[in-house]
Design a protein around this motif. Structure first.
Motif, PDB file in Angstrom:
ATOM      1  N   ARG A   9       0.795  -1.233   0.000  1.00  0.00           N
ATOM      2  CA  ARG A   9       0.000   0.000   0.000  1.00  0.00           C
ATOM      3  C   ARG A   9       0.824   1.279   0.000  1.00  0.00           C
ATOM      4  O   ARG A   9       0.341   2.337  -0.429  1.00  0.00           O
ATOM      5  CB  ARG A   9      -0.922   0.009   1.221  1.00  0.00           C
ATOM      6  N   ALA A  10       2.056   1.232   0.483  1.00  0.00           N
ATOM      7  CA  ALA A  10       2.796   2.471   0.748  1.00  0.00           C
ATOM      8  C   ALA A  10       3.337   3.115  -0.525  1.00  0.00           C
ATOM      9  O   ALA A  10       3.917   2.449  -1.385  1.00  0.00           O
ATOM     10  CB  ALA A  10       3.933   2.193   1.721  1.00  0.00           C
ATOM     11  N   ASP A  11       3.166   4.443  -0.622  1.00  0.00           N
ATOM     12  CA  ASP A  11       3.818   5.233  -1.675  1.00  0.00           C
ATOM     13  C   ASP A  11       5.230   5.623  -1.246  1.00  0.00           C
ATOM     14  O   ASP A  11       6.119   5.785  -2.084  1.00  0.00           O
ATOM     15  CB  ASP A  11       3.008   6.502  -1.949  1.00  0.00           C
ATOM     16  N   PHE A  12       5.405   5.812   0.065  1.00  0.00           N
ATOM     17  CA  PHE A  12       6.716   6.091   0.655  1.00  0.00           C
ATOM     18  C   PHE A  12       6.899   5.119   1.822  1.00  0.00           C
ATOM     19  O   PHE A  12       5.930   4.819   2.542  1.00  0.00           O
ATOM     20  CB  PHE A  12       6.811   7.526   1.180  1.00  0.00           C
ATOM     21  N   ILE A  13       8.114   4.657   2.004  1.00  0.00           N
ATOM     22  CA  ILE A  13       8.441   3.782   3.138  1.00  0.00           C
ATOM     23  C   ILE A  13       9.628   4.390   3.874  1.00  0.00           C
ATOM     24  O   ILE A  13      10.643   4.729   3.263  1.00  0.00           O
ATOM     25  CB  ILE A  13       8.800   2.354   2.685  1.00  0.00           C
ATOM     26  N   THR A  14       9.488   4.553   5.184  1.00  0.00           N
ATOM     27  CA  THR A  14      10.622   4.975   6.010  1.00  0.00           C
ATOM     28  C   THR A  14      10.856   3.926   7.085  1.00  0.00           C
ATOM     29  O   THR A  14       9.908   3.329   7.605  1.00  0.00           O
ATOM     30  CB  THR A  14      10.379   6.350   6.664  1.00  0.00           C
ATOM     31  N   LEU A  15      12.118   3.708   7.409  1.00  0.00           N
ATOM     32  CA  LEU A  15      12.482   2.675   8.388  1.00  0.00           C
ATOM     33  C   LEU A  15      12.950   3.315   9.683  1.00  0.00           C
ATOM     34  O   LEU A  15      13.755   4.257   9.663  1.00  0.00           O
ATOM     35  CB  LEU A  15      13.583   1.773   7.828  1.00  0.00           C
ATOM     36  N   HIS A  16      12.461   2.783  10.802  1.00  0.00           N
ATOM     37  CA  HIS A  16      12.788   3.332  12.128  1.00  0.00           C
ATOM     38  C   HIS A  16      12.876   2.197  13.139  1.00  0.00           C
ATOM     39  O   HIS A  16      12.208   2.211  14.176  1.00  0.00           O
ATOM     40  CB  HIS A  16      11.736   4.354  12.558  1.00  0.00           C
ATOM     41  N   THR A  17      13.715   1.210  12.846  1.00  0.00           N
ATOM     42  CA  THR A  17      13.834   0.039  13.701  1.00  0.00           C
ATOM     43  C   THR A  17      15.302  -0.270  13.940  1.00  0.00           C
ATOM     44  O   THR A  17      16.151   0.030  13.089  1.00  0.00           O
ATOM     45  CB  THR A  17      13.133  -1.169  13.039  1.00  0.00           C
ATOM     46  N   PRO A  18      15.652  -0.852  15.076  1.00  0.00           N
ATOM     47  CA  PRO A  18      17.051  -1.246  15.290  1.00  0.00           C
ATOM     48  C   PRO A  18      17.423  -2.413  14.390  1.00  0.00           C
ATOM     49  O   PRO A  18      16.547  -3.101  13.843  1.00  0.00           O
ATOM     50  CB  PRO A  18      17.080  -1.651  16.768  1.00  0.00           C
ATOM     51  N   LEU A  19      18.708  -2.651  14.240  1.00  0.00           N
ATOM     52  CA  LEU A  19      19.186  -3.783  13.456  1.00  0.00           C
ATOM     53  C   LEU A  19      19.338  -4.987  14.378  1.00  0.00           C
ATOM     54  O   LEU A  19      20.176  -5.006  15.275  1.00  0.00           O
ATOM     55  CB  LEU A  19      20.530  -3.446  12.802  1.00  0.00           C
ATOM     56  N   THR A  20      18.501  -5.989  14.164  1.00  0.00           N
ATOM     57  CA  THR A  20      18.555  -7.239  14.919  1.00  0.00           C
ATOM     58  C   THR A  20      18.497  -8.394  13.926  1.00  0.00           C
ATOM     59  O   THR A  20      18.335  -8.186  12.717  1.00  0.00           O
ATOM     60  CB  THR A  20      17.373  -7.351  15.898  1.00  0.00           C
ATOM     61  N   ASP A  21      18.593  -9.611  14.441  1.00  0.00           N
ATOM     62  CA  ASP A  21      18.460 -10.767  13.554  1.00  0.00           C
ATOM     63  C   ASP A  21      17.093 -10.777  12.877  1.00  0.00           C
ATOM     64  O   ASP A  21      16.962 -11.225  11.739  1.00  0.00           O
ATOM     65  CB  ASP A  21      18.659 -12.066  14.346  1.00  0.00           C
ATOM     66  N   ALA A  22      16.081 -10.273  13.578  1.00  0.00           N
ATOM     67  CA  ALA A  22      14.729 -10.269  13.018  1.00  0.00           C
ATOM     68  C   ALA A  22      14.532  -9.185  11.965  1.00  0.00           C
ATOM     69  O   ALA A  22      13.697  -9.328  11.066  1.00  0.00           O
ATOM     70  CB  ALA A  22      13.700 -10.099  14.135  1.00  0.00           C
ATOM     71  N   THR A  23      15.282  -8.082  12.059  1.00  0.00           N
ATOM     72  CA  THR A  23      15.068  -6.967  11.133  1.00  0.00           C
ATOM     73  C   THR A  23      16.126  -6.870  10.042  1.00  0.00           C
ATOM     74  O   THR A  23      15.968  -6.085   9.111  1.00  0.00           O
ATOM     75  CB  THR A  23      15.038  -5.626  11.892  1.00  0.00           C
ATOM     76  N   ARG A  24      17.201  -7.644  10.158  1.00  0.00           N
ATOM     77  CA  ARG A  24      18.249  -7.581   9.134  1.00  0.00           C
ATOM     78  C   ARG A  24      17.658  -7.901   7.763  1.00  0.00           C
ATOM     79  O   ARG A  24      16.958  -8.895   7.588  1.00  0.00           O
ATOM     80  CB  ARG A  24      19.378  -8.550   9.473  1.00  0.00           C
ATOM     81  N   ASN A  25      17.916  -7.023   6.777  1.00  0.00           N
ATOM     82  CA  ASN A  25      17.357  -7.173   5.426  1.00  0.00           C
ATOM     83  C   ASN A  25      15.835  -7.321   5.448  1.00  0.00           C
ATOM     84  O   ASN A  25      15.268  -8.127   4.724  1.00  0.00           O
ATOM     85  CB  ASN A  25      17.984  -8.365   4.703  1.00  0.00           C
TER      86      ASN A  25
END
Length: 525
Positions: A194-210
């Motif tokens: 759905r998103a026209d723009f995506i911004t990321l605001h999460t720490p880097l963990t094994d769950a969020t990597r890539n």
């Protein structure tokens, strides 16, 4: 006087605050790892930015270190499990540069929407390519937030002010908080679609990597624009380049990269790509704010025991720390006791306080119970990750306060639910300082929970204690203390023995085979 080392360049106000609060401070920056290892043993506190790497080796040499303070949000340069194992508190300053980082994300969103860097370069090169740079408006577009914490919440607020619609993916975002923020909580796949723009605001963990992998990028809406001011490694950079080249992604802006300093990247030179050198927190206001905050937090901890923005233990104000810490020690031991006795059978935990304990902040106490309890499942558990481990195992955790005062001036009870029902242990503080067990599974027994211990359930009968002593003595096991309780004369009795040597499995089986013994368990605190 606590001694603090500031090992990265920091606003001078940090050192000034340390000295005003009663700490000795040295500002020694730019040292190599070996140089830091050689000097760190002299310090109680270490204040850092992103340059200093607080590794396992550095921590091993930090024999007096009590706290590491990161002036900023990210702690990728700190080995938190190693710090926790050595009893070193790790703090950051998550709010000092939040507005700065959020504003940078918004700025980059405008930049990719209107192709500002390329238009600037073209115009200053003497061209007038008005028709080349056809941008898009932000108004009425859908912004997808991956991560809706502090910075994500500020970005959402600014985006709503720009009349954007905001959807958010964050496993920890509650429906109530989503309504409060004015965003719609969605799954990751729904956000991508759905998103026209995506911004990321999460720490880097094994769950969020890539988290924006090649497969995830393929699920995005054609023409999406992507901004990352959070952490490098959240996006597959090679896949992002391919998506930009194909036109599936209309634009991207990165302030962070998987490898930094990013002197080379497959994305450099790609049309519709904007990059900045990790400037998210780089404003004069933010630099001053995080320096002041880390100095205040560390000084509070070193001088009075206050814990603010800690990553490996619950926060505790400087005023309440002296009162709560003895209860935290009691709580961790009670949690460790019932965890070792009931183990994987536990499905729910209730932490109850009464008397003087009912007036205290329960969060650190509950965190300590869970840290002791979850130590059965992990040797790296601490008061920060224990609640997450409990949640992963599906444990229902409750906190209960009682205004009443019973047999003890203050009492802490931990009750667990198992397949066989509920079991509880209770303890108090002697002299408002010394943790003491006073009840185990309904049996009154007073004991210190320290070192190696044996828990024995047996039938109350003459001669048993002599047989037990002979068995342990014959195996070379010395009894330190002996604590006995029973439900009634001739009924079930409970023994808690402190022993000076480990009791291994063959000897446990021998004790268990003694007449009248129902259960034997080796404990360690």
């Amino acid at each position: 006087m606590p001694k603090v080392l500031i090992s990265d360049k920091m606003d001078p106000k940090a050192a000034q605050i340390f000295r005003e609060r009663g700490c000795q401070v040295d500002e020694i920056t730019g040292k190599t790892r070996d140089e830091l290892i050689a000097m760190i043993g002299d310090y109680d506190g270490l204040a850092i930015r992103s340059s200093t790497k607080v590794t396992k080796e550095v921590l091993a040499a930090a024999t007096n270190l009590k706290v590491v303070g990161r002036a900023g949000i990210g702690v990728d340069n700190v080995d938190i499990p190693a710090a926790s194992a050595r009893g070193v508190v790790v703090m950051n300053t998550p709010f000092g540069n939040s507005i700065t980082t959020a504003e940078h994300a918004i700025a980059l969103m405008f930049a990719v929407a209107r192709q500002l860097p390329e238009a600037d370069a073209s115009t200053q090169a003497g061209k007038w390519e008005k028709n080349r740079f056809m941008g898009v408006e932000l108004t009425a577009k859908t912004l997808g937030l991956i991560g809706a914490g502090n910075i994500g919440g500020i970005v959402a607020d600014r985006a709503l002010g720009l009349k954007m619609k905001v959807v958010a993916y964050d496993p920890f975002l509650t429906p109530e908080r989503a309504v409060e923020m004015g965003v719609e909580k969605v799954t990751l796949d729904e956000l991508l679609a759905r998103a026209d723009f995506i911004t990321l605001h999460t720490p880097l963990t094994d769950a969020t990597r890539n988290i924006l992998s090649r497969e995830a990028l393929a699920k995005t809406k054609k023409g999406v624009r992507i901004v990352n001011c959070a952490r490098g490694g959240l996006i597959d950079e090679a896949a992002l380049k391919d998506a930009l080249d194909s036109g599936h992604v209309a634009g991207a802006a990165l302030d962070v990269f998987a490898e930094e300093p990013a002197t080379a990247s497959p994305l450099f030179g790609t049309p519709n790509f904007v990059s900045t050198p990790h400037l998210g927190a780089s404003t004069s206001e933010a630099q001053v704010n995080v320096a002041i905050q880390v100095a205040e937090q560390m000084a509070d901890f070193l001088m009075s025991g206050g814990v603010t923005n800690a990553l490996n233990m619950p926060s505790l104000s400087a005023e309440e720390a002296p009162r709560v810490k003895p209860y935290m020690a009691l709580a961790e031991r009670l949690g460790a006791l019932i965890g070792q006795l009931e183990g994987a059978e536990i499905s729910a935990v209730a932490v109850e306080v009464e008397g003087a304990a009912a007036e205290l902040n329960m969060k650190p106490i509950t965190g300590a119970v869970l840290a002791g309890l979850m130590g059965v499942y992990s040797d790296t558990v601490n008061m920060v990750n224990a609640p997450f481990l409990a949640r992963e195992r599906g444990l229902d955790v409750r906190e209960v306060r009682h205004d009443r005062e019973g047999d003890y001036h203050t009492l802490l009870r931990v009750t667990v639910t198992t397949s066989e029902g509920t079991r509880s242990v209770a303890g108090t503080l002697f002299g408002n300082a010394a943790p003491r067990l006073v009840e185990i599974f309904g049996v009154k027994v007073e004991a210190d929970l320290v070192g190696r211990m044996l828990y024995i359930v047996n039938e109350d009968a003459p001669g048993f204690i002599g047989r037990l002593g002979s068995t342990l003595g014959g195996a070379g096991i010395n009894i330190g203390t002996f604590h006995l309780g029973r439900r009634e004369a001739g009924g079930e009795a409970v023994l808690l023995l402190s022993v000076d040597q480990p009791v291994e499995e063959p000897l446990l089986s021998e004790v268990c085979s003694l007449p009248g013994v129902k259960r034997v368990k080796a404990l360690k605190f």
